[in-house]
Design a protein around this motif. Structure first.
Motif, PDB file in Angstrom:
ATOM      1  N   UNK A   1       0.757  -1.137   0.050  1.00  0.00           N
ATOM      2  CA  UNK A   1       0.051  -0.070  -0.123  1.00  0.00           C
ATOM      3  C   UNK A   1       0.821   1.298   0.042  1.00  0.00           C
ATOM      4  N   UNK A   2       0.708   2.284  -1.103  1.00  0.00           N
ATOM      5  CA  UNK A   2       1.439   3.218  -1.101  1.00  0.00           C
ATOM      6  C   UNK A   2       1.226   4.332   0.201  1.00  0.00           C
ATOM      7  N   UNK A   3      -0.029   4.490   0.453  1.00  0.00           N
ATOM      8  CA  UNK A   3      -0.222   5.352   1.757  1.00  0.00           C
ATOM      9  C   UNK A   3       0.403   4.961   3.210  1.00  0.00           C
ATOM     10  N   UNK A   4       0.374   3.497   3.178  1.00  0.00           N
ATOM     11  CA  UNK A   4       0.921   2.913   4.414  1.00  0.00           C
ATOM     12  C   UNK A   4       2.448   2.908   4.171  1.00  0.00           C
ATOM     13  N   UNK A   5       2.975   3.034   3.219  1.00  0.00           N
ATOM     14  CA  UNK A   5       4.516   3.132   3.059  1.00  0.00           C
ATOM     15  C   UNK A   5       4.770   4.589   3.307  1.00  0.00           C
ATOM     16  N   UNK A   6       4.029   5.485   2.889  1.00  0.00           N
ATOM     17  CA  UNK A   6       4.195   7.021   3.048  1.00  0.00           C
ATOM     18  C   UNK A   6       4.252   7.120   4.416  1.00  0.00           C
ATOM     19  N   UNK A   7       3.150   6.506   5.292  1.00  0.00           N
ATOM     20  CA  UNK A   7       3.216   6.690   6.800  1.00  0.00           C
ATOM     21  C   UNK A   7       4.329   6.135   7.649  1.00  0.00           C
TER      22      UNK A   7
ATOM     23  N   UNK B   1       7.300   6.221   6.342  1.00  0.00           N
ATOM     24  CA  UNK B   1       8.365   6.874   5.987  1.00  0.00           C
ATOM     25  C   UNK B   1       8.312   8.194   6.861  1.00  0.00           C
ATOM     26  N   UNK B   2       6.977   8.646   7.184  1.00  0.00           N
ATOM     27  CA  UNK B   2       7.129  10.027   7.997  1.00  0.00           C
ATOM     28  C   UNK B   2       7.345   9.297   9.381  1.00  0.00           C
ATOM     29  N   UNK B   3       7.040   8.117   9.710  1.00  0.00           N
ATOM     30  CA  UNK B   3       7.547   7.905  11.347  1.00  0.00           C
ATOM     31  C   UNK B   3       8.790   7.720  11.116  1.00  0.00           C
ATOM     32  N   UNK B   4       9.559   7.589  10.045  1.00  0.00           N
ATOM     33  CA  UNK B   4      10.991   7.495   9.944  1.00  0.00           C
ATOM     34  C   UNK B   4      11.728   8.699  10.007  1.00  0.00           C
ATOM     35  N   UNK B   5      10.848   9.898   9.929  1.00  0.00           N
ATOM     36  CA  UNK B   5      11.613  11.199   9.709  1.00  0.00           C
ATOM     37  C   UNK B   5      12.169  11.567   8.400  1.00  0.00           C
ATOM     38  N   UNK B   6      11.428  10.757   7.211  1.00  0.00           N
ATOM     39  CA  UNK B   6      12.026  10.706   5.829  1.00  0.00           C
ATOM     40  C   UNK B   6      11.533  12.104   5.403  1.00  0.00           C
ATOM     41  N   UNK B   7      12.311  13.000   5.302  1.00  0.00           N
ATOM     42  CA  UNK B   7      11.722  14.364   4.432  1.00  0.00           C
ATOM     43  C   UNK B   7      11.307  14.040   3.017  1.00  0.00           C
ATOM     44  N   UNK B   8      10.341  14.645   2.643  1.00  0.00           N
ATOM     45  CA  UNK B   8       9.954  14.420   1.224  1.00  0.00           C
ATOM     46  C   UNK B   8       8.405  13.602   1.168  1.00  0.00           C
ATOM     47  N   UNK B   9       8.428  12.791   2.366  1.00  0.00           N
ATOM     48  CA  UNK B   9       7.086  12.090   2.457  1.00  0.00           C
ATOM     49  C   UNK B   9       5.950  12.861   2.479  1.00  0.00           C
ATOM     50  N   UNK B  10       5.983  14.117   3.068  1.00  0.00           N
ATOM     51  CA  UNK B  10       4.750  14.881   3.081  1.00  0.00           C
ATOM     52  C   UNK B  10       4.181  15.154   1.869  1.00  0.00           C
ATOM     53  N   UNK B  11       5.303  15.054   0.727  1.00  0.00           N
ATOM     54  CA  UNK B  11       4.741  15.759  -0.637  1.00  0.00           C
ATOM     55  C   UNK B  11       3.996  14.376  -1.288  1.00  0.00           C
ATOM     56  N   UNK B  12       4.100  13.266  -0.634  1.00  0.00           N
ATOM     57  CA  UNK B  12       3.404  12.067  -1.286  1.00  0.00           C
ATOM     58  C   UNK B  12       2.031  11.556  -0.562  1.00  0.00           C
ATOM     59  N   UNK B  13       1.763  12.299   0.414  1.00  0.00           N
ATOM     60  CA  UNK B  13       0.421  11.896   1.132  1.00  0.00           C
ATOM     61  C   UNK B  13      -0.827  12.202   0.437  1.00  0.00           C
ATOM     62  N   UNK B  14      -1.778  11.339   0.569  1.00  0.00           N
ATOM     63  CA  UNK B  14      -2.744  11.249   0.129  1.00  0.00           C
ATOM     64  C   UNK B  14      -3.135  10.716  -1.380  1.00  0.00           C
ATOM     65  N   UNK B  15      -2.011   9.918  -1.922  1.00  0.00           N
ATOM     66  CA  UNK B  15      -2.057   9.130  -3.237  1.00  0.00           C
ATOM     67  C   UNK B  15      -2.362   7.953  -2.924  1.00  0.00           C
ATOM     68  N   UNK B  16      -3.421   7.321  -3.326  1.00  0.00           N
ATOM     69  CA  UNK B  16      -3.973   5.849  -3.206  1.00  0.00           C
ATOM     70  C   UNK B  16      -2.943   4.920  -3.987  1.00  0.00           C
TER      71      UNK B  16
ATOM     72  N   UNK C   1      12.538  16.831  10.425  1.00  0.00           N
ATOM     73  CA  UNK C   1      11.972  16.550  11.620  1.00  0.00           C
ATOM     74  C   UNK C   1      10.630  15.868  11.447  1.00  0.00           C
ATOM     75  N   UNK C   2      10.390  14.815  12.498  1.00  0.00           N
ATOM     76  CA  UNK C   2       9.272  14.014  12.112  1.00  0.00           C
ATOM     77  C   UNK C   2       7.887  14.814  12.561  1.00  0.00           C
ATOM     78  N   UNK C   3       7.997  15.621  13.516  1.00  0.00           N
ATOM     79  CA  UNK C   3       6.699  16.294  13.676  1.00  0.00           C
ATOM     80  C   UNK C   3       6.389  17.297  12.832  1.00  0.00           C
ATOM     81  N   UNK C   4       7.391  17.923  12.045  1.00  0.00           N
ATOM     82  CA  UNK C   4       7.071  18.846  10.867  1.00  0.00           C
ATOM     83  C   UNK C   4       6.690  18.364   9.875  1.00  0.00           C
ATOM     84  N   UNK C   5       7.078  16.879   9.538  1.00  0.00           N
ATOM     85  CA  UNK C   5       6.636  16.454   8.452  1.00  0.00           C
ATOM     86  C   UNK C   5       5.204  15.839   8.639  1.00  0.00           C
TER      87      UNK C   5
END
Length: 282
Positions: A89-95, A97-112, A179-183
């Motif tokens: 699942x791409x949404x689960x993978x993006x989540x 990434x965000x939990x891992x503090x991977x900057x750029x994950x925020x750009x990919x949210x909401x994509x099914x 930064x995880x919280x910012x992401x």
């Protein structure tokens, strides 16, 4: 490998439209992907991959041979690196990434959809695209060989790539640390923007048309008066004119007729030939 006959495809797509697959392959090991490809070559069948079904319009007669990577779901993220199999699942993978503090994950949210589908079309939006973070991709070539491609061999570009004639199996990624919280906060903001402007809870396949350079397909469609227009059960979303929805048992024929009308009117009014972003199996 699991082989199903006459498998309904509509329940496997976000449009809830389409006929059946005469042969429906579910490999459990990567080598079985090559076996399915060989089987179809021998029978003269064109094999297509169905991921999350969120960017495809399946024809009313279905498709002869379809392969699902639903057993290939493993993902991992560690430091700047991440790995994902194509059926994840791409949404689960993006989540993750965000939990891992991977900057750029925020750009990919909401994509099914799935990771494989996201790679195939270089999914993204105003804030970035998945191809920016790819290191390498493992694929099955048309002849069944399993090979690994480096990022510069994938041909990532706006809503497209050179992966479309191959079967994507898995990918390795690299992200800068953030930064995880910012992401997470940025992801919430972007998702709320999408929720306010897109019919996220309707039966749709996302944006139907690519944005022409410097232009917005949705705006041009809206200017042609198509918001709320319908043919049969197919309708143009009142929220976003580049989204077509299955409002009432639409057929693929309904959708294709509406797509054709939109393209004709946009061409006449704006002089622009709209290019499909969704994949049509017909």
């Amino acid at each position: 490998m699991i082989l199903k006959r006459d498998e309904p495809l509509a329940p496997r797509t976000s449009y809830r439209i389409g006929g059946t697959a005469e042969y429906f392959f579910i490999p459990e090991r990567m080598e079985e992907v090559s076996q399915a490809m060989s089987y179809c070559r021998a029978k003269g069948l064109e094999l297509r991959v169905l991921g999350g079904g969120t960017n495809v319009l399946v024809g009313d007669r279905g498709w002869p041979a379809v392969l699902s990577l639903e057993r290939f779901k493993h993902t991992d993220a560690f430091g700047p690196y991440a790995k994902a199999e194509a059926g994840a699942s791409f949404p689960a993978f993006v989540k993750k990434l965000a939990d891992n503090s991977s900057k750029g994950a925020e750009a990919l949210c909401g994509i099914p959809g799935t990771v494989g589908g996201a790679l195939l079309m270089n999914a993204g939006g105003h804030y970035g695209e998945i191809g920016e973070f790819v290191k390498r991709v493992k694929v099955a070539e048309p002849d069944g060989r399993l090979v690994t491609l480096e990022r510069d061999q994938c041909g990532f570009r706006y809503r497209d790539s050179d992966l479309k004639n191959r079967i994507i199996l898995s990918a390795d990624f690299e992200f800068p640390e953030g930064d995880r919280d910012e992401i997470r906060s940025r992801m919430r903001d972007i998702f709320q923007q999408k929720k306010a402007s897109q019919p996220l809870h309707s039966h749709s396949a996302g944006c139907v048309f690519k944005n022409p350079p410097g232009l917005a397909a949705g705006r041009m469609i809206d200017e042609c008066g198509f918001k709320g227009a319908r043919i049969g059960g197919a309708a143009v979303s009142a929220l976003h004119a580049n989204f077509l929805t299955n409002d009432d048992h639409a057929s693929a024929a309904d959708m294709l007729e509406l797509i054709s009308k939109i393209r004709g009117q946009v061409k006449e009014r704006h002089g622009v030939e709209l290019e499909l972003e969704i994949k049509v199996w017909s």
